[in-house]
Design a protein around this motif. Structure first.
Motif: not given
Length: 518
Positions: A260-269, A297-302, A312-321
């Motif tokens: 399982t790979l987690l991707l995360w945003p680091e800079q601007g939208l 961006l959540y609804r757009l990516f969905m 997809f996981i909201h930025t502030e949501a708890k991340v699964p393992d």
């Protein structure tokens, strides 16, 4: 009993040896017995400045000034403390007082110039630092800061000349070498800039800012592999945010089968929109993908990605393992991005069908009946003022308005500019409706053409395959390269860059002429 002078000498002696507590003791003893002695207040203010206790430093300078208000150094210390406390108007007056007391006060001129730079008051900093350089032509920091001012005023040859003097005075002055390399870069002298960054790295091989600067030059030059490698130094730069540390290993391209790979945003939208393009390629690897997504961006990516192994996981949501993680902007390096691969571009973001239909009706209702058959153009003339380069990439409405004046009878213009209203009744303002990028995407889907400065709208429209014109600074961001009209990242994106740094007239003229041919 020791005299005030003897106590003062003991304080100085201990201060020079680094015994600061003992020095403080002696200076304080003078104040107790001889409160009208100015010298200990002055030394106490210096020590407070060194400890970055600026409120205390200000208090000591005020006490010194109450005893004797004709000492330039004390006014200078007071100004430094005020500047650090954010009381810049008072600091400016104190610097001016220090200079008035001593017209040859190099320190006052230099520090006032530095404060103007921090406040981005570059035109005011120039004469002040010119005077400092005149008073002490052998001060390398003065020439370095004067070079910074010339750079920010878009006078790159003068900036380079000032940095050259600083480097001649101090040959291993890494900051001045780096600044000169940056000015060469902004002057489009890419080969010279690259060589100078490399020479600075030879002096300071662990300096992250040098590597990051070199990476920008290499990427602008089209040297993607080495450029993206140098770009990784951003995580060690004190000027950039620290890497998010989820206590899991970073992915560096090793096989992902069963992991399982987690991707995360680091800079601007905009960056997130641009580099989410690699998600379909990653989804083909036998793995599970978790993607942290900003709320906007959540609804757009969905709506845009329907892979069964992507969540997809909201930025502030708890991340699964998960097993591994990677920041989005590291993906082009890991995946070996090339210009040849970019030419295989396919639009990868899309709006929801129901929202597209909803906005088709809304836009029609907003348009005057006589305009409903006209082509629809979305516009944005400025970005977020929080962006570090916003001064270069944004323009005022007054600058952009000639485009509207020339063509408002031919096209229907829509403002996609949140927080800034167009000052023209012919432009329909949609800024208040842009609640997230799914909504913006639905609106863009119903437009024929987008004209924008370098903002997230540029990336959104281009990633959707919408015809887009980008109005760019003289030195665009590395991803747009130099002197290119077509973008390797987005095939339907036309690049229109300034011919002269900071001057938008030619860009506006080109946009007007191109629209006349539509």
């Amino acid at each position: 009993m020791l005299t005030a002078q003897e106590l003062y000498n003991l304080g100085l002696s201990n201060e020079r040896r680094g015994a600061i507590d003992r020095a403080l003791h002696f200076y304080s003893s003078i104040i107790v017995s001889w409160p009208q002695e100015m010298a200990p207040y002055h030394r106490l203010s210096v020590l407070a400045l060194q400890r970055q206790d600026f409120s205390l430093a200000l208090a000591w300078t005020d006490k010194a000034i109450a005893v004797n208000d004709s000492i330039a150094e004390i006014w200078n210390n007071r100004a430094l403390a005020l500047a650090q406390l954010g009381r810049t108007n008072e600091a400016e007056r104190s610097f001016e007082r220090a200079i008035a007391i001593r017209s040859d006060n190099w320190e006052g001129y230099y520090n006032l110039g530095r404060m103007f730079i921090v406040e981005k008051r570059f035109a005011e900093a120039e004469p002040v630092l010119q005077k400092a350089a005149e008073l002490d032509p052998h001060s390398a920091p003065t020439w370095n800061n004067l070079g910074l001012v010339f750079h920010e005023l878009y006078r790159y040859p003068e900036a380079i000349a000032a940095f050259d003097i600083a480097i001649e005075l101090v040959p291993d002055y890494v900051e001045a070498i780096s600044n000169k390399a940056s000015s060469l870069y902004f002057a489009h002298a890419l080969a010279e800039s690259e060589a100078l960054f490399r020479s600075a790295i030879a002096i300071a091989p662990q300096n992250a800012e040098l590597h990051y600067g070199l990476g920008s030059v290499l990427l602008t030059s089209g040297k993607l592999q080495e450029g993206f490698s140098e770009h990784e130094w951003r995580w060690k730069s004190p000027e950039k945010p620290a890497m998010w540390n989820p206590n899991r290993p970073l992915w560096n391209g090793e096989p992902l089968a069963g992991r399982t790979l987690l991707l995360w945003p680091e800079q601007g939208l905009g960056d997130t929109i641009q580099f989410i393009r690699y998600l379909p390629d990653l989804a083909k690897m036998d793995c599970e993908l978790l993607v942290k997504v900003p709320d906007e961006l959540y609804r757009l990516f969905m709506a845009s990605f329907s892979h069964t192994n992507v969540r997809f996981i909201h930025t502030e949501a708890k991340v699964p393992d998960f097993d591994l993680h990677v920041p989005l902007m590291s993906l082009p390096r890991i995946l070996g991005e090339t210009y040849e691969a970019m030419r295989m571009f396919k639009p990868y973001l899309r709006a929801r069908g129901a929202e597209i239909d909803e906005w088709r009706k809304k836009l029609k209702s907003m348009m005057p009946p006589e305009n409903r058959k006209k082509r629809r153009i979305g516009i944005a003339w400025s970005g977020s003022p929080k962006h570090p380069m916003d001064r270069n990439r944004s323009m005022t409405w007054e600058t952009f308005q000639p485009v509207i004046d020339a063509h408002k009878r031919k096209f229907q213009f829509f403002s996609l500019q949140p927080g800034r209203k167009p000052e023209d009744p012919y432009v329909i303002d949609l800024g208040e409706f842009l609640r997230d990028y799914a909504t913006t995407a639905a609106i863009v889907s119903n437009l024929d053409h987008i004209i924008t400065v370098d903002t997230s709208l540029l990336h959104l429209a281009s990633s959707m395959g919408k015809r887009t014109w980008a109005m760019l600074f003289h030195l665009p961001d590395w991803r747009w390269r130099i002197d290119d009209e077509q973008s390797p990242w987005y095939p339907l994106l036309l690049l229109i860059a300034q011919k002269h740094p900071g001057v938008w007239d030619d860009v506006i003229g080109d946009v007007k002429e191109s629209l006349a041919l539509e």
